[in-house]
Design a protein around this motif. Structure first.
Motif, PDB file in Angstrom:
ATOM      1  N   GLU A 230      35.988  38.429  32.311  1.00 14.82           N
ATOM      2  CA  GLU A 230      37.311  38.944  31.993  1.00 14.82           C
ATOM      3  C   GLU A 230      37.245  40.764  31.949  1.00 14.82           C
ATOM      4  OE1 GLU A 230      41.391  39.238  31.216  1.00 14.82           O
ATOM      5  OE2 GLU A 230      40.048  37.701  31.810  1.00 14.82           O
ATOM      6  N   ARG A 233      37.418  42.434  35.013  1.00 15.65           N
ATOM      7  CA  ARG A 233      38.438  42.182  35.927  1.00 15.65           C
ATOM      8  C   ARG A 233      39.829  43.306  35.035  1.00 15.65           C
ATOM      9  NH1 ARG A 233      38.441  36.622  34.935  1.00 15.65           N
ATOM     10  NH2 ARG A 233      37.910  36.020  36.093  1.00 15.65           N
ATOM     11  N   GLU A 234      39.772  43.917  34.174  1.00 17.27           N
ATOM     12  CA  GLU A 234      40.784  44.447  33.480  1.00 17.27           C
ATOM     13  C   GLU A 234      39.519  46.073  33.935  1.00 17.27           C
ATOM     14  OE1 GLU A 234      39.642  43.891  29.512  1.00 17.27           O
ATOM     15  OE2 GLU A 234      41.122  42.557  28.879  1.00 17.27           O
ATOM     16  N   ARG A 238      41.656  49.212  36.303  1.00 16.68           N
ATOM     17  CA  ARG A 238      42.110  50.673  35.163  1.00 16.68           C
ATOM     18  C   ARG A 238      41.687  51.320  37.001  1.00 16.68           C
ATOM     19  NH1 ARG A 238      40.147  48.441  30.858  1.00 16.68           N
ATOM     20  NH2 ARG A 238      36.949  49.537  31.460  1.00 16.68           N
TER      21      ARG A 238
END
Length: 255
Positions: A230, A233-234, A238
């Motif tokens: 996660e 992915r985040e 960006r």
């Protein structure tokens, strides 16, 4: 129609109308009868006859045995050249993505009803994802494809899915149009897409649209599931968004 607008704006009306025909053919699956072309473009049949005859003579259209018309092979080298230009112009940003995330960066667009990859910089890892440039894949099972579908109206998305089909590449592939449209709606709200093992088991992708005013493109990374969590992915969203904005500026400035 676009041809009439081109004429009023100082362009060449016949060229605008010929482009109307080609764009209509592409949007309607690449194959139409003369009366269908006339109805879709709003141009009279005598005009359509002349335009189509010229496009056939130049190889941009071809006549089928049933008297319908399809896109011609002369468009292929033009499309390949355009794809290479996109890839070259985006290469610095693709390289920067790889430097920041360590995963393969991809540039893709819709070609008719299929997703096609037009740029790529591979990951430095020994285990990495690789997609052949110019390769066409179904849009419903790739994050980049879903991002691009999210920029279209629901009816157009359904038409693409109907024409191209929704084959199951893995047990995780979404094969229900209604479910895919629900995903598409979420992508419109969030501005990004994730894809986990839908095209290939053990492979994940993250994609964002390129906010270009002149063309429809998507930017993505692909990586083994073992390297995607996660947090990654985040961060990828960006990094991809920043790169997408830069690529859009470059492409729009050169258009």
């Amino acid at each position: 129609m676009a041809g009439s607008e081109a004429s009023r704006g100082g362009g060449v009306q016949s060229l605008g109308r010929a482009l109307d025909v080609l764009e209509t053919m592409q949007q309607r699956g690449g194959e139409l009868a003369l009366i269908e072309i006339s109805g879709a473009t709003g141009l009279p049949m005598p005009t359509i006859h002349r335009l189509v005859r010229t496009l056939v003579d130049r190889g941009y259209l071809r006549q089928l045995p049933d008297k319908r018309y399809a896109l011609g092979t002369r468009l292929i080298p033009l499309g390949n050249a355009a794809q290479q230009v996109f890839g070259v112009q985006a290469a610095p940003q693709l390289t920067r993505i790889v430097d920041q995330l360590g995963e393969t960066a991809n540039l893709a667009t819709l070609d008719g009803d299929m997703l096609v990859y037009v740029g790529q910089v591979p990951s430095p890892h020994a285990m990495r994802m690789f997609t052949e440039l110019g390769r066409h894949v179904h849009a419903h099972c790739r994050a980049a494809g879903k991002v691009l579908l999210a920029e279209l109206a629901d009816d157009e998305v359904r038409n693409i899915l109907r024409r191209a089909g929704m084959p199951a590449r893995t047990p995780q592939t979404v094969t229900d149009p209604d479910e895919l449209l629900r995903q598409v709606q979420r992508i419109r709200e969030t501005g990004y897409a994730f894809e986990q093992g839908e095209m290939e088991i053990g492979v994940e992708c993250v994609a964002v649209p390129i906010p270009s005013a002149t063309m429809r493109l998507a930017l993505s990374i692909s990586a083994p599931t073992a390297r995607m969590d996660e947090v990654v992915r985040e961060r990828a969203v960006r990094v991809l968004r920043a790169a997408a904005t830069s690529i859009a500026s470059t492409l729009d400035a050169s258009a």
